[in-house]
Every structure is written in structure tokens, then in C-alpha cells.
Write a protein that holds these residues in place. Structure first.
Motif, PDB file in Angstrom:
ATOM      1  N   GLU B 261       0.824  -1.070   0.013  1.00 34.38           N
ATOM      2  CA  GLU B 261      -0.050  -0.068  -0.001  1.00 34.38           C
ATOM      3  C   GLU B 261       0.811   1.337  -0.179  1.00 34.38           C
ATOM      4  OE1 GLU B 261      -2.589   0.996   3.287  1.00 34.38           O
ATOM      5  OE2 GLU B 261      -1.014   0.441   4.889  1.00 34.38           O
ATOM      6  N   HIS B 262       2.207   1.286   0.065  1.00 33.66           N
ATOM      7  CA  HIS B 262       3.021   2.364   0.409  1.00 33.66           C
ATOM      8  C   HIS B 262       3.045   3.077  -0.857  1.00 33.66           C
ATOM      9  CE1 HIS B 262       4.717   2.835   4.123  1.00 33.66           C
ATOM     10  NE2 HIS B 262       5.041   1.455   4.300  1.00 33.66           N
ATOM     11  N   ASP B 263       3.513   2.532  -2.138  1.00 31.83           N
ATOM     12  CA  ASP B 263       3.643   3.295  -3.292  1.00 31.83           C
ATOM     13  C   ASP B 263       3.333   2.321  -4.342  1.00 31.83           C
ATOM     14  OD1 ASP B 263       6.290   3.251  -4.139  1.00 31.83           O
ATOM     15  OD2 ASP B 263       6.555   4.406  -2.151  1.00 31.83           O
ATOM     16  N   GLU B 264       3.548   2.842  -5.510  1.00 35.27           N
ATOM     17  CA  GLU B 264       3.300   2.058  -6.643  1.00 35.27           C
ATOM     18  C   GLU B 264       4.751   1.180  -7.042  1.00 35.27           C
ATOM     19  OE1 GLU B 264       2.216   4.210  -9.899  1.00 35.27           O
ATOM     20  OE2 GLU B 264       0.366   4.926  -8.884  1.00 35.27           O
ATOM     21  N   LEU B 265       5.881   1.646  -6.356  1.00 33.94           N
ATOM     22  CA  LEU B 265       7.130   1.176  -6.488  1.00 33.94           C
ATOM     23  C   LEU B 265       7.355   0.132  -5.457  1.00 33.94           C
ATOM     24  CD1 LEU B 265       9.235   4.118  -7.568  1.00 33.94           C
ATOM     25  CD2 LEU B 265       8.519   2.313  -8.865  1.00 33.94           C
ATOM     26  N   ALA B 266       6.789  -0.009  -4.244  1.00 34.73           N
ATOM     27  CA  ALA B 266       6.733  -0.957  -3.344  1.00 34.73           C
ATOM     28  C   ALA B 266       6.760  -2.312  -3.716  1.00 34.73           C
ATOM     29  CB  ALA B 266       5.651  -0.751  -2.274  1.00 34.73           C
ATOM     30  N   SER B 267       7.547  -3.123  -3.042  1.00 29.37           N
ATOM     31  CA  SER B 267       7.828  -4.592  -3.492  1.00 29.37           C
ATOM     32  C   SER B 267       7.218  -5.345  -2.122  1.00 29.37           C
ATOM     33  CB  SER B 267       8.984  -4.757  -3.882  1.00 29.37           C
ATOM     34  OG  SER B 267       9.220  -6.255  -4.108  1.00 29.37           O
ATOM     35  N   SER B 268       6.470  -6.436  -2.788  1.00 26.64           N
ATOM     36  CA  SER B 268       5.958  -7.436  -1.595  1.00 26.64           C
ATOM     37  C   SER B 268       6.339  -8.837  -2.207  1.00 26.64           C
ATOM     38  CB  SER B 268       4.529  -7.300  -1.431  1.00 26.64           C
ATOM     39  OG  SER B 268       4.111  -5.821  -0.987  1.00 26.64           O
ATOM     40  N   ILE B 269       7.126  -9.501  -1.472  1.00 23.84           N
ATOM     41  CA  ILE B 269       7.477 -10.854  -2.118  1.00 23.84           C
ATOM     42  C   ILE B 269       7.204 -11.899  -1.012  1.00 23.84           C
ATOM     43  CG2 ILE B 269       9.415 -12.376  -2.795  1.00 23.84           C
ATOM     44  CD1 ILE B 269      10.439  -9.722  -4.002  1.00 23.84           C
ATOM     45  N   LEU B 270       6.553 -12.982  -1.309  1.00 21.72           N
ATOM     46  CA  LEU B 270       6.412 -14.226  -0.679  1.00 21.72           C
ATOM     47  C   LEU B 270       7.527 -15.248  -0.961  1.00 21.72           C
ATOM     48  CD1 LEU B 270       5.457 -16.316   1.733  1.00 21.72           C
ATOM     49  CD2 LEU B 270       3.385 -16.926   0.205  1.00 21.72           C
ATOM     50  N   VAL B 271       8.287 -16.113  -0.368  1.00 19.70           N
ATOM     51  CA  VAL B 271       9.162 -17.014  -0.748  1.00 19.70           C
ATOM     52  C   VAL B 271       8.624 -18.209   0.178  1.00 19.70           C
ATOM     53  CG1 VAL B 271      11.428 -17.930  -1.076  1.00 19.70           C
ATOM     54  CG2 VAL B 271      11.109 -15.473  -1.241  1.00 19.70           C
ATOM     55  N   THR B 272       8.285 -19.206  -0.496  1.00 17.83           N
ATOM     56  CA  THR B 272       7.506 -20.482   0.577  1.00 17.83           C
ATOM     57  C   THR B 272       8.043 -21.754  -0.055  1.00 17.83           C
ATOM     58  OG1 THR B 272       5.603 -21.303   1.351  1.00 17.83           O
ATOM     59  CG2 THR B 272       5.485 -20.387  -0.714  1.00 17.83           C
ATOM     60  N   THR B 273       8.145 -22.831   0.559  1.00 15.61           N
ATOM     61  CA  THR B 273       8.606 -24.117   0.308  1.00 15.61           C
ATOM     62  C   THR B 273       7.053 -24.780  -0.072  1.00 15.61           C
ATOM     63  OG1 THR B 273       8.713 -24.516   2.565  1.00 15.61           O
ATOM     64  CG2 THR B 273      10.646 -24.233   1.447  1.00 15.61           C
ATOM     65  N   SER B 274       5.941 -24.271   0.181  1.00 14.80           N
ATOM     66  CA  SER B 274       4.528 -24.789  -0.025  1.00 14.80           C
ATOM     67  C   SER B 274       3.889 -24.149  -0.873  1.00 14.80           C
ATOM     68  CB  SER B 274       4.223 -24.723   1.557  1.00 14.80           C
ATOM     69  OG  SER B 274       2.586 -25.042   1.559  1.00 14.80           O
ATOM     70  N   ARG B 275       3.665 -24.964  -2.043  1.00 17.71           N
ATOM     71  CA  ARG B 275       2.713 -24.615  -2.955  1.00 17.71           C
ATOM     72  C   ARG B 275       1.265 -24.357  -2.597  1.00 17.71           C
ATOM     73  NH1 ARG B 275       2.300 -23.409  -8.497  1.00 17.71           N
ATOM     74  NH2 ARG B 275       4.393 -23.620  -8.816  1.00 17.71           N
ATOM     75  N   GLU B 276       1.048 -25.131  -1.577  1.00 20.33           N
ATOM     76  CA  GLU B 276      -0.334 -24.917  -1.004  1.00 20.33           C
ATOM     77  C   GLU B 276      -0.423 -23.673  -0.213  1.00 20.33           C
ATOM     78  OE1 GLU B 276      -1.343 -28.444   1.760  1.00 20.33           O
ATOM     79  OE2 GLU B 276      -3.346 -27.100   2.215  1.00 20.33           O
ATOM     80  N   LEU B 277       0.566 -23.235   0.506  1.00 23.04           N
ATOM     81  CA  LEU B 277       0.319 -21.886   1.182  1.00 23.04           C
ATOM     82  C   LEU B 277       0.606 -20.990  -0.041  1.00 23.04           C
ATOM     83  CD1 LEU B 277       0.625 -20.441   3.732  1.00 23.04           C
ATOM     84  CD2 LEU B 277       3.084 -19.912   3.375  1.00 23.04           C
ATOM     85  N   ALA B 278       1.223 -21.076  -0.980  1.00 21.60           N
ATOM     86  CA  ALA B 278       1.546 -20.037  -2.092  1.00 21.60           C
ATOM     87  C   ALA B 278      -0.026 -19.772  -2.661  1.00 21.60           C
ATOM     88  CB  ALA B 278       2.262 -20.637  -2.999  1.00 21.60           C
ATOM     89  N   ILE B 297      -3.406   1.507  -5.565  1.00 19.68           N
ATOM     90  CA  ILE B 297      -2.041   1.633  -5.221  1.00 19.68           C
ATOM     91  C   ILE B 297      -1.432   0.127  -5.177  1.00 19.68           C
ATOM     92  CG2 ILE B 297       0.068   2.287  -3.667  1.00 19.68           C
ATOM     93  CD1 ILE B 297      -1.655   4.713  -3.037  1.00 19.68           C
ATOM     94  N   ILE B 298      -2.083  -0.753  -4.232  1.00 23.53           N
ATOM     95  CA  ILE B 298      -1.976  -1.973  -4.064  1.00 23.53           C
ATOM     96  C   ILE B 298      -1.941  -2.895  -5.235  1.00 23.53           C
ATOM     97  CG2 ILE B 298      -2.603  -3.981  -2.997  1.00 23.53           C
ATOM     98  CD1 ILE B 298      -3.648  -2.380  -0.512  1.00 23.53           C
ATOM     99  N   GLU B 299      -2.864  -2.710  -6.150  1.00 28.88           N
ATOM    100  CA  GLU B 299      -3.005  -3.371  -7.205  1.00 28.88           C
ATOM    101  C   GLU B 299      -1.665  -3.111  -8.237  1.00 28.88           C
ATOM    102  OE1 GLU B 299      -6.906  -2.840  -8.707  1.00 28.88           O
ATOM    103  OE2 GLU B 299      -7.560  -4.795  -7.744  1.00 28.88           O
ATOM    104  N   LYS B 300      -1.259  -1.956  -8.311  1.00 27.11           N
ATOM    105  CA  LYS B 300      -0.100  -1.541  -9.308  1.00 27.11           C
ATOM    106  C   LYS B 300       1.014  -2.084  -8.769  1.00 27.11           C
ATOM    107  CE  LYS B 300      -2.263   2.440 -11.550  1.00 27.11           C
ATOM    108  NZ  LYS B 300      -2.326   3.870 -11.298  1.00 27.11           N
ATOM    109  N   SER B 301       1.180  -2.099  -7.634  1.00 29.47           N
ATOM    110  CA  SER B 301       2.552  -2.395  -6.851  1.00 29.47           C
ATOM    111  C   SER B 301       2.569  -3.896  -6.984  1.00 29.47           C
ATOM    112  CB  SER B 301       2.612  -2.065  -5.350  1.00 29.47           C
ATOM    113  OG  SER B 301       2.902  -2.892  -4.433  1.00 29.47           O
ATOM    114  N   LEU B 302       1.531  -4.378  -6.674  1.00 26.90           N
ATOM    115  CA  LEU B 302       1.622  -6.101  -6.808  1.00 26.90           C
ATOM    116  C   LEU B 302       1.693  -6.318  -8.162  1.00 26.90           C
ATOM    117  CD1 LEU B 302      -1.256  -7.390  -4.411  1.00 26.90           C
ATOM    118  CD2 LEU B 302       1.346  -7.146  -3.950  1.00 26.90           C
ATOM    119  N   ASN B 303       1.116  -5.753  -9.158  1.00 29.60           N
ATOM    120  CA  ASN B 303       1.512  -6.066 -10.689  1.00 29.60           C
ATOM    121  C   ASN B 303       3.054  -5.820 -11.065  1.00 29.60           C
ATOM    122  OD1 ASN B 303      -0.850  -6.918 -11.494  1.00 29.60           O
ATOM    123  ND2 ASN B 303      -1.754  -4.788 -12.069  1.00 29.60           N
ATOM    124  N   ASN B 304       3.518  -4.810 -10.403  1.00 28.24           N
ATOM    125  CA  ASN B 304       4.833  -4.406 -10.950  1.00 28.24           C
ATOM    126  C   ASN B 304       5.793  -5.213 -10.249  1.00 28.24           C
ATOM    127  OD1 ASN B 304       3.875  -2.318 -12.426  1.00 28.24           O
ATOM    128  ND2 ASN B 304       4.111  -0.719 -10.919  1.00 28.24           N
TER     129      ASN B 304
END
Lengths: 431, 431
Positions: B261-278, B297-304
Motif C-alpha cells: 500500500e505504500h506506493d506503486e514502486l513498493a515490493s511485496s514478495i513471499l518465498v515459500t517451500t509450500s505450493r499449498e500456502l502459495a 496503489i496496492i494493485e499497481k504495486s503487486l502487478n509491478n
């Protein structure tokens, strides 16, 4: 050496004159450096080899860029054994001092299940730049490498320009080997900084670049700062001696000259409360200059940036020393420790008449890579701190978060960050 | 949210994509910023007032540039008392944590009369930049000011842009006052950075400038670096969550969104060993996005810059986390402490399912100003260390210098620095 009475005007003029030496004033070279950086970033090894041929007249390629074991052994066979002994003795002192700078991870906990702390991690990759040319400074190699070794850096690599036969100075090689460098690449100038910052086929990308260099190297380091870390930009050397009537004029003069000989931009300043000392030092300086081998450089540096300032009292003398914020500060007064407590700004502080500045350059143990040109107001000597970084550690239990969760949600909402508030609220939602 | 299998190729693409956000890539504004810096350096207040009229539409002059006591009192009368309470509670935690970072002067001595040490001195002048505009972040004011207060900085001043009525946001004023700022100047943008770096008739020159800002502020800070010190250049916010099959997908999703939600350049990454969790997290993210106020903002940042990466094992997951070197790293696994020991690069590390990232933003105590965009490989969180500097202390007696004086002279002569050798030799000359 000129003797000047310390007044507000003379002080302001001197401060302004000293700042002329700042690497911030060499904008004319920025375009050249920025071309070199862009070219190495895009064309990697090919650009590095091309610049090395152009600037160093050396034919370097992927097969000979790395200094070999044979070259190291050859270096040991030509360097005077007595010098190798001295390097080893200095190394022991330098390692001892820097080990005392080590910082450790810590944490603090509460019985509610909170753990807060700070994790200290050494940098993984460090690049040390060593200048080439006729002047060879093995002491600088030790000073750059030892704090990285003590910090626990995994990979310490070095770059230094080759001569036109493609060779590196043997003393540099011996100092690097003794200090603990494993890989030495034959490349110098802005192209070396670019290679370390971006990586090439032959040269690994590093996390931090340290070491002094010419104006091209300094500008390249400033330009890549942020993409990688750098040490502070090295400026010309400086000494400021604070002395009263008890100081030995011959020692003061010799110490002023030890910095003046570095280069024409070096600055040597005596601030004293004694006009008699001022005059005696001036005479001693003239006498010494005649017999010293680097007479020409010394005369230019003293003409440009050398001053003997006569202050009306020690308080005024200390105030101007703090404003100048010299790289090296010697205190030769009746009670040097009392004066030291009032010193805010200096890279290294030398106390008493036997603590001459070259003792610190070579042997005592503290680092000789120090903030110059007034930056001692905010920068520190190179140290183990430069080769570690910290991560905050935060761990809360449900029990610890529960009583404060509404406070955090309110704070987040006041900043219109509702997803922040949601990430706390979701932990306490009743489904 | 897209789910990607972690391979060498996907990893390289993601790393390259993330680096696009670097402030090193905004060269187009450099000329504008460099004009502003030069103009303020030359014309001081006059230039500052002119830019403030031009950019902020506010008529600021020497008489109204400083926020008055009346304005502070007015701010207290309009800010919600509950928010002031929360600010005060957070302040206690932030001060507690930062006090544990304090470093102390030390020395070590030998009976031969040597004293070596390191003197820690707080900076004298610090300038804190606080952005204006609609978004107001009192939490950032606390995080910038508290470490300077704890370090013992003598003068902490703040600059922040006024609105067109010449007023500063009241929440900013309350946070600044609570944190301990004494003087607040109504000026923003690159002109504020220039004023702090060079000084004007109204605004004192400082030793270090800290605080986030827009691209003009960031470029101005980078440009004055060396003349003064700066904190690291702030980039867009980031979170990386390392999770295994034991993680709560709802918590993971909420935490990813708190950075998006911070801005369109923000980055959110999950790294997981579980496809089910993903897959579960991806669904939870879609659900949350619909109900959050900053949906666009969130949608843009997640897309980017948003990714869910599925790794084949925890070792591979940890390796990519270390390569990305995220500003915030959450560990939600069976044994988060074991994973933490393998983390080299992260600004702040949050352990376990109740340590959500906004807890660190607002309340726990550690600083929320953290290295972004991969710089956690070599930079640290803002801390008390940023507001102190060190001076080496060197003191030798004749007894201590005598046995090594010839070694030092030899070392100096090997570097052709004969005046250095002379300054040692003169202490042992027989007249």
C-alpha cells in the motif's frame, strides 16, 4: 612559514582556503568518469581491458588479469627482508587495535515473550583499491585490509593498476598477501571502481569499495555510492598541532613537515598560544626544508595551505582546531589530556611530545585512513564498523502484542495506512 | 498475486526488475537539482524564499520561516489527544531500544606508557528532513529524531515544506516537539537540503542531513554527500516473507499488503517451500485487496513488484532472501530462529506469526528507517551510530617509542616519505 594572528577574519579566510581542496570541486572530470562507468557496466571485461591498454599501456586479458602465485613468490624474492619484518611487526599492532573495535550482536527479552535485538553481520564481498604509479604505500594496504579481515568479511579482493609490462609493484603484493588478501586484479582507475561496483566476467561485484585513489577514482566511487557502499572520499592529508610554550619547536616543525611532504594540496597548521614558539617553529621549518628530499612539494604545500596561527589563549586555539576538524591533531601542551577532552572534531588525536603523527601512520595500530578536509565533523576513521552491517531483530508473542494492538492500529490509521492496521487487526479477529 | 516457481532465471529476472526502482536511475532530474543547490549556495535565504514561493506557493521570509511557540501550541490543540497518547507510548519504546545502541569511548594502556583508544563524540548539528504533502508520517519523525537525541546531538533542527498558507501539518509539529526537536524551518525540497548543507542567513549549516523525501530531495542529498554526511538514500518500501507450510496464509497475505500500500514502486514478495500456502496466500490477497482503502496503489504495486515464489526447499528460499536483501524480512516457519541464523541480508528481521511488520513500523522500538533496494547487503538501519563519530587516540612515551623508532623510520623511508622518517628521528637525535 607564515605566522598569522588568529582573528575571526583570518580564521574565515583559512577555512575557505582549505575547502578549495575538496573533491567536490572537480566537476570537470565527471563526464569522463561517467562514460567509463557506463562503458564498463555495459561491456564489462572488454571495456576494462580497453581502458587498461589506453591508460596503463598494459595488455591485460581474462587469462592474466589475476595476480598469480608465481608473481607473489617473485615479489617476496625481491622485497628487502627487513621491510617484510617491519610490515609484519606493524601488522600485529594494527590487528590488535582493530580487534578491540569488534561489535557483537545483542538482544534483550521480556517475560511477555518479546525479543528485540541487533544482529551484526560482516559484509560478504569487499573490494580494496590500491593506487599504482611511482609512490607505493604498503602501509595503506595494511590499513585498508586489516579491518575487513577482523570484521570477518568472506571475500576481500584487491584491484591495482599494472605497469606497462603488466606487473604490479612487489611491495604492494607482499603487503596484500601479509594482510590476508586472496585475489588481486590488475586494473586501476575509474574502470576498476566500475568493475567492482557492477561486476564483469573476470571481476566479482562487491558490496563495498574502499581505498584511496586519484580524482577519477574518487569521482567514480562517489558516483557508485548507493549501488554499493564506499569508504569516505579521501582528500589531501592534513595536520594541525595545538601547542603551548612548553612544546619543543623542533618536534613541532618536523611533524608539520611530515604532512606537508605528501602533496601540494596537503595542509600543515600550528595553532599556538605562544608567539615565541611560533617564531622558533618557523625557523626550524626553514632549516628542515633545506635538507629534506621532497623540498619542492613541501614548499608548495606550505605556501598554499601552511599556517602558524597565534591564538590569544588555549580556549580560542581549541575552538579553531574544532572548526578546522583536521585529519591529524597533535596536542603538545602542559596537560594534553585536559585539552583532548575539549576536542570534538579530529580524525586521530596524538597526545604528548613522543606521539608524532608518523607513529600513527605506520605502527601504533589505529587506522591511518582518516576523515579529511573538515569531514572529521561527521566521519570516523576507517574501522571494523565499515565492514559490518546490522539488522534489527523483532519478535513478539501473542501475549505481548495483544495489549498494544489497538494502539498500533490507531497509529497506522492516523497515517491513512489501513493495510498496515489490517495486518495487526487480522491477528485478533474473531471469525 | 502471481505465483512463480523459483529458478535461476526467474530469480535473475526478479532481481533485475527490483533494481529498476533505484534512485540511481533518475539522472534526468540531476540538472534541476544541481541548479537549485548552486543557487541556494550563492544566494542563500533569497533563493530559499524564491523556491518556496515557486514550489510550495507559500510566502516565507526571514521573519516567519521558523515555526513559533504559538504554532506548536495550536498544533497540540487540534491533534486528537488519543493520537498524542499513542505517540508518547511509542516514543518510550523507541527511546528504550535506541539507548541500547549507545557506544562508548574506550582506551587500552600498557605499562610502557602507551595509551590507544577511540573517542566517541556526538555530532554537533543535525538536520532532519520531513516531507510535506497530504501524507503525514509522525512515526518517521520519531524514528529520525530519537537516535539523534539519544546520541547526544547538540542541535537537532528540522525542515519541512509549508502549505500555501505557510503552515506546517500539526501532527508533524506535535511529533517533532515530543521527540525533542527545538527548531523547525518551513522549507522543503532540494532547496531545504541545500540550505542545511551550506547554511543561509536564517538556516544553520548542519553536519548531517537525515530523513526521506521525493526524488529531488534524494538527488540533492546524494549531491551534497561528502560536504556533509547523509543517511542512506531511501528507496521504495519492501517486504519479503519467508514461510513454510506452518504459516497462517491470512497473516502472510495481510503483511504483504501492508507494504504494497505504500506506493506503486513498493515490493511485496513471499518465498515459500509450500505450493499449498502459495495458493492460499494468493486467494487471501485477492480478498483483502477488495476491501482495503488504498486498493489502486496496492494493485499497481503487486502487478509491478509483487511475487509469490515457490522454492524447492528452505535452503533455496533463504538463499534468494539473502540475494534480494529486503528492507523487511518476516520469518514464519516452524523454527524461525534457526532460519534467522542463516539470514545475512535484511534491514529488519521479524520472527514468528505475531511479529507483523507494522509492529516494527510504529511501536516495538527498533528504527523503521531501513536499507532498501538490496542495500541491506551493506547498509544498516538508522541508529545512534549515525549521529556519533569516532576519533582515534594515540599516546606514546619516550620509553615506548624508543625500541621501535628505527622500524618506523625504515617503513617511512621505504615509501620515500623522508619527512615522516625525520619526525620520528628528530626525537632521538644526539645534538
Amino acid at each position: 612559514m607564515r605566522i598569522v594572528e588568529l582573528t575571526k577574519d583570518t580564521k574565515d579566510n583559512i577555512l575557505e582556503n582549505l575547502l578549495k581542496r575538496s573533491p567536490n570541486n572537480y566537476g570537470e572530470y565527471e563526464a569522463v568518469v561517467s562514460d567509463i562507468l557506463a562503458n564498463v557496466k555495459a561491456n564489462k571485461d572488454a571495456a576494462v581491458f580497453e581502458y587498461t591498454l589506453k591508460f596503463d599501456k598494459a595488455a591485460i586479458n581474462a587469462d592474466n588479469i589475476l595476480v598469480t602465485q608465481d608473481e607473489i613468490e617473485e615479489a617476496y624474492s625481491v622485497v628487502e627482508p627487513a621491510l617484510i619484518d617491519v610490515i609484519r611487526k606493524a601488522l600485529v599492532n594494527i590487528e590488535d587495535y582493530h580487534r578491540k573495535q569488534k561489535q557483537y550482536s545483542w538482544f534483550d527479552s521480556t517475560p511477555q515473550g518479546t525479543i528485540l535485538g541487533q544482529k551484526v553481520t560482516p559484509l560478504e564481498w569487499v573490494g580494496v583499491y590500491v593506487p599504482g604509479g611511482k609512490a607505493v604505500y604498503p602501509s595503506s594496504v595494511l590499513m585498508n585490509v586489516v579491518p575487513a579481515v577482523v570484521a570477518g568479511v568472506d571475500h576481500i579482493i584487491m584491484t591495482t593498476p599494472p605497469n606497462k609490462e603488466g606487473k604490479v609493484n612487489p611491495v604492494t603484493l607482499v603487503a596484500a598477501k601479509e594482510a590476508g588478501v586472496k585475489e588481486i586484479y590488475k586494473v586501476g582507475g575509474a574502470q576498476a571502481i566500475a568493475a567492482l561496483a557492477y561486476g564483469t566476467e573476470s571481476i566479482p561485484k562487491v558490496d563495498k569499495i574502499v581505498g584511496p585513489g586519484n580524482i577519477f577514482v574518487a569521482l567514480a566511487k562517489k558516483s557508485v555510492y548507493g549501488h554499493v557502499s564506499i569508504d569516505s572520499i579521501a582528500g589531501p592529508s592534513e595536520i594541525l598541532v595545538l601547542a603551548d610554550e612548553t612544546a619543543n619547536p623542533r618536534y613541532v616543525a618536523a611533524d608539520l613537515l611530515s604532512q606537508a611532504e605528501h602533496d601540494e594540496l596537503a595542509s600543515s597548521i600550528l595553532v599556538t598560544t605562544s608567539r615565541e614558539l611560533a617564531e622558533k617553529v618557523s625557523v626550524e621549518v626553514e632549516n628542515f626544508v633545506q635538507v629534506l628530499s621532497r623540498k619542492e612539494i613541501i614548499e608548495k604545500s606550505l605556501n598554499n595551505y601552511g599556517y602558524i596561527l597565534v591564538a590569544k589563549d588555549m580556549e580560542e586555539a581549541i575552538a579553531v582546531a574544532n572548526e578546522i576538524a583536521s585529519e591529524h591533531l597533535e596536542i603538545m601542551t602542559k596537560d594534553p589530556y585536559a585539552v583532548m577532552t575539549k576536542i570534538r572534531n579530529a580524525g586521530a588525536i596524538f597526545l604528548g611530545e613522543y606521539s608524532s603523527e608518523p607513529l600513527g601512520d605506520y605502527f601504533a595500530g589505529p587506522n591511518h585512513i582518516l576523515p579529511t578536509n573538515g569531514t572529521a565533523k561527521f566521519f570516523s576513521p576507517l574501522s571494523v564498523d565499515d565492514f559490518i552491517k546490522k539488522s534489527s531483530i523483532i519478535s513478539y508473542s501473542r501475549e505481548a502484542l495483544e495489549p498494544i494492538h489497538k494502539d498500533i492500529e490507531q497509529f497506522a490509521k492516523s497515517e491513512q495506512l489501513t493495510a498496515h492496521a489490517n495486518s495487526i487487526a487480522v491477528r485478533f479477529e474473531t471469525l
